[in-house]
Design a protein around this motif. Structure first.
Motif, PDB file in Angstrom:
ATOM      1  N   CYS A  73      -5.213   3.525  -9.072  1.00 27.63           N
ATOM      2  CA  CYS A  73      -4.271   4.447  -8.435  1.00 27.63           C
ATOM      3  C   CYS A  73      -2.879   3.834  -8.289  1.00 27.63           C
ATOM      4  N   MET A  74      -2.808   2.583  -7.867  1.00 29.04           N
ATOM      5  CA  MET A  74      -1.503   1.943  -7.657  1.00 29.04           C
ATOM      6  C   MET A  74      -0.757   1.731  -8.974  1.00 29.04           C
ATOM      7  N   CYS A  83       2.834  -5.807   1.882  1.00 25.01           N
ATOM      8  CA  CYS A  83       1.523  -6.035   2.491  1.00 25.01           C
ATOM      9  C   CYS A  83       0.660  -4.838   2.125  1.00 25.01           C
ATOM     10  N   ALA A  84      -0.350  -5.060   1.277  1.00 24.10           N
ATOM     11  CA  ALA A  84      -1.100  -3.951   0.689  1.00 24.10           C
ATOM     12  C   ALA A  84      -2.536  -3.887   1.176  1.00 24.10           C
ATOM     13  N   ASP A  85      -3.029  -2.657   1.292  1.00 23.19           N
ATOM     14  CA  ASP A  85      -4.438  -2.382   1.575  1.00 23.19           C
ATOM     15  C   ASP A  85      -4.932  -1.458   0.472  1.00 23.19           C
ATOM     16  N   ASP A 106      -9.090   0.586  -7.751  1.00 19.63           N
ATOM     17  CA  ASP A 106      -8.639   1.292  -6.553  1.00 19.63           C
ATOM     18  C   ASP A 106      -8.319   2.750  -6.856  1.00 19.63           C
ATOM     19  N   ASP A 107      -8.694   3.630  -5.940  1.00 15.42           N
ATOM     20  CA  ASP A 107      -8.319   5.038  -6.036  1.00 15.42           C
ATOM     21  C   ASP A 107      -7.522   5.492  -4.818  1.00 15.42           C
ATOM     22  N   ASP A 108      -7.137   4.525  -3.971  1.00 12.12           N
ATOM     23  CA  ASP A 108      -6.426   4.843  -2.734  1.00 12.12           C
ATOM     24  C   ASP A 108      -5.797   3.556  -2.194  1.00 12.12           C
ATOM     25  N   GLY A 109      -4.670   3.689  -1.530  1.00 13.51           N
ATOM     26  CA  GLY A 109      -4.084   2.507  -0.912  1.00 13.51           C
ATOM     27  C   GLY A 109      -2.803   2.786  -0.159  1.00 13.51           C
ATOM     28  N   GLY A 110      -2.419   1.820   0.658  1.00 11.73           N
ATOM     29  CA  GLY A 110      -1.168   1.883   1.398  1.00 11.73           C
ATOM     30  C   GLY A 110      -0.483   0.533   1.345  1.00 11.73           C
ATOM     31  N   VAL A 111       0.850   0.551   1.369  1.00 10.11           N
ATOM     32  CA  VAL A 111       1.619  -0.686   1.249  1.00 10.11           C
ATOM     33  C   VAL A 111       2.775  -0.675   2.242  1.00 10.11           C
ATOM     34  N   LEU A 112       2.864  -1.700   3.068  1.00 12.87           N
ATOM     35  CA  LEU A 112       4.058  -1.929   3.877  1.00 12.87           C
ATOM     36  C   LEU A 112       5.071  -2.674   3.025  1.00 12.87           C
ATOM     37  N   GLY A 132      -3.518  -7.115  -1.827  1.00 17.09           N
ATOM     38  CA  GLY A 132      -4.719  -6.388  -1.432  1.00 17.09           C
ATOM     39  C   GLY A 132      -5.957  -7.268  -1.355  1.00 17.09           C
ATOM     40  N   HIS A 133      -5.947  -8.381  -2.104  1.00 19.75           N
ATOM     41  CA  HIS A 133      -7.075  -9.313  -2.097  1.00 19.75           C
ATOM     42  C   HIS A 133      -6.834 -10.519  -1.199  1.00 19.75           C
TER      43      HIS A 133
END
Length: 387
Positions: free
Chosen positions: A197-198, A221-223, A234-240, A376-377
């Motif tokens: 996704c990303m 900063c990624a999740d 990944d099929d979903d995520g958020g990033v600061l 993310g890792h």
């Protein structure tokens, strides 16, 4: 030079969504004509695609290497001007490098390559040859995106403080890899790369954030999440986000937001106000102020002469006639074509024509993927954005 530019295409054969989009966009302004193609890794599909597109049989090829070799040896009045590469991610680098080596300009889908190192090598080749490369980050082609960028650049909002960008889709909410070729390669690490996704839509969101704000992502900063069982990427995520001027931001990308289509949205705020733009309502730009009522800008309505030359240059119809995704895509190809025409004439392209994504954006897009996956890792809060 009083002729159309001659385009060859790699990938994008029968039933390929993005290949048809590229052809429509390239054809929109009558500046480009498709003359040759290697449309599939399957020679029979390539041949059938060429017939469907009414190409001469001699210029429909079984593979891209054969095409580039043959087309490079054509006489000047037949030779292709540029190659459009519309393949899955893992088949971007080699044909692009070979096309540049053979003297062709290149248009290529994003992400630019499979890895960051490949992107760096490709940019070095572009710089060394002096040829042009178009990277089709479509959303930068919308008139109101151009307007937002110029307002920020002109400083009307003061120093930029905050950027919010989100891109929710819902088409991968179930495990559809067995039924959809597009889903299959986008979620396959061997063809898509490190990110799903990303890499697919998160890169669009990051590119749009940097394009409008004029800033560069400095830390993140990624999740990252795999929501659907059995999926490999990944099929979903958020990033600061932290930008190079100290501004902060939030980026959200998801392909499991059930019911969503392509709801890309961005808000950028400065000291005095900000903008809000929605891809699914692209002709409208909402401008907000700290000390006065909000304003609505509309593509095609330049009342008071407030719209920038970049917005006007990329507007095709009077206000109230909707312009959408295809027109934005067409704007990228038109600006690319105008730039190539100017080069062929020995002229300097207009600044508005030069405003299309290129190799630098491609490197930053691959760096975004690398750093998001790394973050993310990681158990650390912030990851330095490295290229």
């Amino acid at each position: 030079m009083n002729r159309k530019l001659r385009m060859g295409m790699i990938g994008g054969g029968k039933n390929a969504f993005i290949g048809a989009i590229h052809r429509i966009a390239a054809n929109m302004d009558g500046l480009i004509e498709l003359k040759a193609g290697a449309f599939s890794s399957d020679p029979e599909i390539s041949k059938a695609s060429g017939e469907m597109l009414f190409l001469h049989p001699d210029r429909t090829y079984p593979d891209y290497k054969t095409m580039l070799e043959a087309e490079a040896n054509k006489p000047a009045d037949e030779k292709l001007d540029f190659i459009a590469i519309v393949t899955p991610n893992h088949v971007h680098f080699e044909p692009a490098m070979l096309a540049l080596e053979k003297g062709f300009h290149v248009a290529i889908d994003k992400p630019i390559t499979f890895t960051l190192e490949e992107a760096k090598q490709l940019k070095a080749k572009v710089d060394a040859t002096g040829l042009s490369l178009l990277l089709t980050h479509t959303y930068t082609g919308y008139p109101m995106v151009k307007q937002a960028k110029q307002m920020v650049k002109d400083g009307v909002f003061g120093k930029i403080r905050k950027v919010y960008v989100e891109y929710p889709q819902g088409w991968l909410s179930t495990f559809s890899e067995k039924d959809s070729k597009g889903a299959a390669w986008r979620t396959d690490p061997s063809r898509s790369g490190k990110a799903g996704c990303m890499g697919d839509i998160g890169t669009h969101a990051a590119n749009l954030a940097e394009y409008i704000s004029g800033l560069k992502i400095d830390k993140l900063c990624a999740d990252l999440n795999i929501v659907v069982p059995g999926r490999a990427l990944d099929d979903d995520g958020g990033v600061l986000l932290k930008f190079d001027n100290g501004a902060s931001g939030v980026l959200i990308a998801s392909q499991v937001a059930a019911g969503e289509e392509n709801n890309l949205t961005i808000r950028v705020y400065g000291e005095k106000g900000g903008i809000e733009w929605h891809q699914m309502e692209p002709n409208t730009l909402l401008v907000k102020w700290l000390d006065k009522p909000a304003e609505i800008y509309r593509a095609g309505n330049n009342y008071g002469g407030l719209q920038s030359s970049y917005a006007i240059h990329n507007t095709r119809t009077p206000g109230g006639h909707p312009e959408g995704y295809l027109e934005a895509f067409g704007n990228l190809y038109r600006n690319f074509a105008l730039t190539l025409q100017a080069k062929l004439k020995g002229e300097t392209p207009a600044p508005e024509a030069l405003d299309f994504p290129g190799a630098d954006d491609g490197v930053r897009g691959m760096a975004f993927i690398e750093n998001v996956v790394k973050s993310g890792h990681s158990n650390e809060k912030w990851t330095k954005f490295e290229i």
